[in-house]
Design an enzyme around this catalytic site. Structure first.
Site, PDB file in Angstrom:
ATOM      1  N   GLU A 142       0.201  -1.331   5.750  1.00 13.51           N
ATOM      2  CA  GLU A 142       1.225  -0.819   6.686  1.00 13.51           C
ATOM      3  C   GLU A 142       0.991   0.648   6.989  1.00 13.51           C
ATOM      4  OE1 GLU A 142       4.778   1.118   8.224  1.00 13.51           O
ATOM      5  OE2 GLU A 142       3.844   1.549   6.299  1.00 13.51           O
TER       6      GLU A 142
ATOM      7  N   ASP B  34       0.826  -1.213   0.000  1.00 15.11           N
ATOM      8  CA  ASP B  34       0.000   0.000   0.000  1.00 15.11           C
ATOM      9  C   ASP B  34       0.857   1.258   0.000  1.00 15.11           C
ATOM     10  OD1 ASP B  34       0.792  -0.859   2.637  1.00 15.11           O
ATOM     11  OD2 ASP B  34      -0.596   0.587   3.506  1.00 15.11           O
TER      12      ASP B  34
HETATM   13 ZN    ZN Z   1       6.644   2.357   4.141  1.00 15.92          ZN
END
Ligand code: ZN
Length: 399
Positions: free
Chosen positions: A145, A80
């Site tokens: 994340e 992401d």
């Molecule tokens: Zn990162």
């Protein structure tokens, strides 16, 4: 430029960058399709796990070692990327355009699609040479994340599937450096958000009430900003220190009051604390309580976030993976600097399982554009990073 234009690794990197896996509400399907194609090309088996739910895939490619019973190496990256302000970019953020100097512009070019693709490129080069290693290597691609990994790495590490990977050492993201040093992050600071609800005497704005919320707030603010000043002074006095070594404090939210002539009964204030690994967290918690009493009492403290201290990864001769990695980097004549990350990454969840993890993104001489407009990576810096992993992987997989 034409050389870079036709380089297979640069082409694959740019293709991955063009997938808009950007928050919010990411559809990871195009990432999975792309990565599965890469795995087929590399002849690596793939498993996909969904510990955080059906839309939160974790893809694992595995390169089997000669001694598969040994603890394995995990090469982690997140799929992401953070949102963009497209109008502030000089190149479209998901086109991966490359300019005359070889600068590849895209969200994720530094954070951290580069690293994910560099792992695969290094494996491709090593396989071509016929290399094999003692330890199995797992290349993991995780979701979310950038929104704290709750449905990504955090939900993966307690599962049986993760346990079966038998990870002995993990590499994850670091950050670019503007000079010729490569930073290796062996620990991360601890986040606390501290929220004070400060109550006091309310009444007419023309009087001089005792124990007002504003006076108590002034006391608390003074103490908190003194901590902030201490960190600033420490950084200024010692050039070997950086943000990772000191505890930072910032006032982030203040609320209170209804009308110009009414003394507010309550003022609320929130502080963002990033605590150094040397900080005594219990002592700090007690200190905060004491300040509330000293300020006049009737102050409630809440912690919207109060992370536990994550153990640092040991970087000395007792950690064979660190020794191997350090030697590999030294052989390449690279300057390395072990340090503490001022922010947090998925490495914290891995370290909480008592698995050593190091943050490393091989990007020297690179302006830091993580989460910024016009994020870019120079093509030759990208290729140099592949060469670095080609040297690190044999070292750690044979350690
Ligand atoms: Zn990162």
């Amino acid at each position: 430029m034409s050389d870079w234009e036709h380089n297979k690794e640069i082409q694959l990197f740019r293709e991955y960058l063009r997938i808009p896996s950007v928050h919010p509400d990411i559809d990871y399907t195009p990432c999975l399709e792309f990565l599965q194609r890469q795995a087929r090309d590399l002849e690596l088996p793939v498993e996909i796990y969904y510990p955080g739910g059906p839309n939160k895939p974790i893809l694992v490619m595995t390169w089997l070692g000669q001694e598969p019973e040994l603890p394995t190496i995990m090469l982690n990256s997140h799929m992401d990327v953070v949102p963009v302000y497209p109008e502030k970019w000089t190149h479209p953020p998901f086109a991966a355009e490359m300019d005359e100097e070889g600068r590849i512009f895209a969200r994720g070019s530094q954070d951290m699609k580069c690293v994910g693709m560099q792992y695969l490129a290094a494996i491709r080069a090593l396989k071509k040479k016929g290399a094999t290693f003692k330890r199995t290597i797992h290349v993991t691609f995780v979701p979310d994340e950038e929104i704290s990994g709750v449905l990504g790495m955090k939900s993966f590490v307690p599962t049986d599937s993760f346990c079966k990977l038998n990870v002995g050492f993990c590499l994850d993201e670091g950050a670019p450096t503007v000079n010729d040093e490569y930073k290796v992050y062996y620990a991360e600071k601890t986040i606390w958000y501290v929220h004070f609800t400060i109550s006091g005497t309310t009444g007419h704005g023309s009087l001089l009430h005792k124990n007002t919320a504003a006076e108590k707030f002034q006391y608390i603010l003074g103490k908190m900003l003194a901590l902030r000043k201490k960190a600033e002074d420490l950084l200024e006095s010692d050039p070997t220190l950086d943000l990772g070594n000191v505890s930072t404090v910032n006032l982030t939210v203040v609320k209170g009051g209804l009308q110009n002539n009414v003394v507010p009964p309550v003022i609320e204030a929130t502080f963002d604390l990033r605590l150094s690994i040397d900080e005594d967290l219990e002592a700090l918690q007690q200190q905060l309580k004491d300040w509330c009493e000293e300020a006049g009492g009737d102050i409630a403290i809440k912690f919207p976030t109060q992370d536990k201290k994550t153990p640092a990864t040991v970087i000395n001769d007792t950690n064979p993976f660190w020794v191997a990695m350090q030697n590999a980097l030294r052989k390449l004549d690279l300057k390395i600097r072990p340090t503490v990350l001022p922010g947090v990454t998925d490495s914290r969840y891995v370290r909480q399982m008592n698995i050593p993890a190091l943050g490393f993104s091989p990007m020297a001489h690179t302006p830091i554009r993580l989460h910024a407009n016009d994020e870019y990576l120079q093509a030759d810096t990208y290729l140099e990073g592949i060469r670095i992993y080609e040297n690190i992987l044999p070292a750690i997989a044979n350690a």
